[in-house]
Design a protein around this motif. Sequence first.
Motif, short mmCIF file in Angstrom:
data_model
loop_
_atom_site.label_atom_id
_atom_site.label_comp_id
_atom_site.label_asym_id
_atom_site.label_seq_id
_atom_site.Cartn_x
_atom_site.Cartn_y
_atom_site.Cartn_z
N VAL A 8 36.90 84.70 8.29
CA VAL A 8 37.25 83.58 8.83
C VAL A 8 37.31 83.52 10.40
CG1 VAL A 8 39.05 81.51 8.56
CG2 VAL A 8 37.97 82.48 6.74
N ALA A 9 38.09 84.17 10.64
CA ALA A 9 38.53 84.35 12.27
C ALA A 9 37.00 84.72 13.11
CB ALA A 9 39.41 85.58 12.55
N ALA A 10 36.36 85.73 12.38
CA ALA A 10 34.97 86.08 13.22
C ALA A 10 34.01 84.82 13.04
CB ALA A 10 34.39 87.30 12.42
N LEU A 11 33.95 84.09 11.87
CA LEU A 11 33.33 82.96 12.16
C LEU A 11 33.46 81.93 12.95
CD1 LEU A 11 32.63 82.69 8.33
CD2 LEU A 11 30.81 82.91 9.88
N ALA A 12 34.91 81.59 13.09
CA ALA A 12 35.53 80.71 14.04
C ALA A 12 35.24 81.01 15.53
CB ALA A 12 37.00 80.58 13.90
N LEU A 13 35.27 82.44 15.92
CA LEU A 13 35.00 83.09 17.23
C LEU A 13 33.65 83.34 17.57
CD1 LEU A 13 38.49 85.12 17.37
CD2 LEU A 13 37.93 82.99 18.33
N LYS A 14 32.99 83.89 16.80
CA LYS A 14 31.59 84.15 17.12
C LYS A 14 30.31 83.64 16.33
CE LYS A 14 32.78 89.00 18.01
NZ LYS A 14 32.41 90.35 18.00
N GLY A 15 30.84 82.53 15.22
CA GLY A 15 29.66 81.92 14.65
C GLY A 15 28.77 82.81 13.98
N ASN A 16 27.59 82.25 14.02
CA ASN A 16 26.60 83.10 13.04
C ASN A 16 26.25 84.34 13.63
OD1 ASN A 16 25.05 82.38 15.31
ND2 ASN A 16 23.62 81.25 14.20
N LYS A 17 26.77 84.66 14.75
CA LYS A 17 26.43 86.18 15.29
C LYS A 17 27.69 87.16 14.65
CE LYS A 17 24.38 84.71 19.25
NZ LYS A 17 24.07 84.85 20.76
N ALA A 18 28.67 86.78 13.99
CA ALA A 18 29.75 87.43 13.42
C ALA A 18 29.13 88.32 12.25
CB ALA A 18 30.79 86.58 12.91
N PHE A 19 29.67 89.74 12.25
CA PHE A 19 29.40 90.46 11.32
C PHE A 19 30.54 90.34 10.23
CE2 PHE A 19 27.38 92.67 14.70
CZ PHE A 19 25.98 92.81 14.22
N LEU A 20 30.08 89.91 8.82
CA LEU A 20 30.90 89.74 7.99
C LEU A 20 31.29 90.70 6.70
CD1 LEU A 20 29.92 85.86 7.40
CD2 LEU A 20 31.78 86.87 9.10
N ASN A 21 32.48 90.56 6.12
CA ASN A 21 32.61 91.75 5.17
C ASN A 21 32.02 91.07 3.84
OD1 ASN A 21 34.28 93.52 6.27
ND2 ASN A 21 35.45 92.12 6.80
N PHE A 22 32.15 89.76 3.49
CA PHE A 22 31.91 88.83 2.48
C PHE A 22 30.97 87.85 2.78
CE2 PHE A 22 36.09 90.51 1.51
CZ PHE A 22 35.73 91.34 0.69
N PRO A 23 29.62 88.15 3.26
CA PRO A 23 28.90 87.09 3.69
C PRO A 23 28.32 85.83 2.54
CG PRO A 23 27.73 89.03 3.64
CD PRO A 23 28.90 89.29 3.28
N GLN A 24 28.35 86.47 1.16
CA GLN A 24 28.23 85.68 0.10
C GLN A 24 29.16 84.48 -0.12
OE1 GLN A 24 28.98 89.01 0.04
NE2 GLN A 24 30.71 88.92 -1.73
N ASP A 25 30.34 84.79 0.67
CA ASP A 25 31.55 83.94 0.42
C ASP A 25 31.69 82.65 1.48
OD1 ASP A 25 32.13 85.01 -1.88
OD2 ASP A 25 33.81 86.22 -0.93
N VAL A 26 30.80 82.72 2.50
CA VAL A 26 30.89 81.92 3.58
C VAL A 26 31.14 80.44 3.49
CG1 VAL A 26 29.49 81.11 5.51
CG2 VAL A 26 29.56 83.44 5.17
N LEU A 27 30.47 80.03 2.33
CA LEU A 27 30.36 78.59 1.94
C LEU A 27 31.79 78.32 1.12
CD1 LEU A 27 26.85 77.93 0.56
CD2 LEU A 27 27.81 77.43 2.83
N HIS A 28 32.51 79.05 0.84
CA HIS A 28 33.87 79.06 0.34
C HIS A 28 35.05 79.17 1.04
CE1 HIS A 28 31.76 79.02 -3.55
NE2 HIS A 28 31.27 80.04 -3.41
N TYR A 29 34.62 79.49 2.27
CA TYR A 29 35.68 79.85 3.27
C TYR A 29 36.51 78.45 3.91
CZ TYR A 29 35.01 84.79 3.61
OH TYR A 29 35.05 85.90 3.06
N PRO A 30 37.57 78.50 4.40
CA PRO A 30 38.02 77.06 5.09
C PRO A 30 37.78 77.30 6.47
CG PRO A 30 39.60 78.70 4.57
CD PRO A 30 38.72 79.31 3.96
N ILE A 31 37.27 75.97 6.96
CA ILE A 31 36.90 75.92 8.46
C ILE A 31 37.96 75.34 9.27
CG2 ILE A 31 35.31 74.88 9.80
CD1 ILE A 31 33.30 74.55 7.29
#
Length: 117
Positions: A8-31
Amino acid sequence: MAAAAYDVAALALKGNKAFLNFPQDVLHYPIPPSSSAADIRKAAAEAAAMKQSDENNNSNYSDEEFIDIDAYFNMPNMLVDMVGAMMVSPPRLSSTDDQDLPEDDCVGETGNLWNYD
């Protein structure tokens, strides 16, 4: 939980350039509503709590059967034997008169299998 909070923090700070641990859960994370540290922390904590509740709900560990590998293969001392094999010292190097053998003929009647030349 920490990995979900990181996502969640990586998405908020880096957007779509973030390397994620659970990319399949992106749509379920709070924004987070903004890019402030407090909002990102709050959203990260919510994601961690979601991950914990998901793991508790999907836990099937009690349904899994324990398999004793030693008993399955009828080898009661398999692990002990494996450890014992690791304790064997390597062969000792000795000087022999095998120097006149061709290099690719290291195994033979007079050849030395452990020739390190």
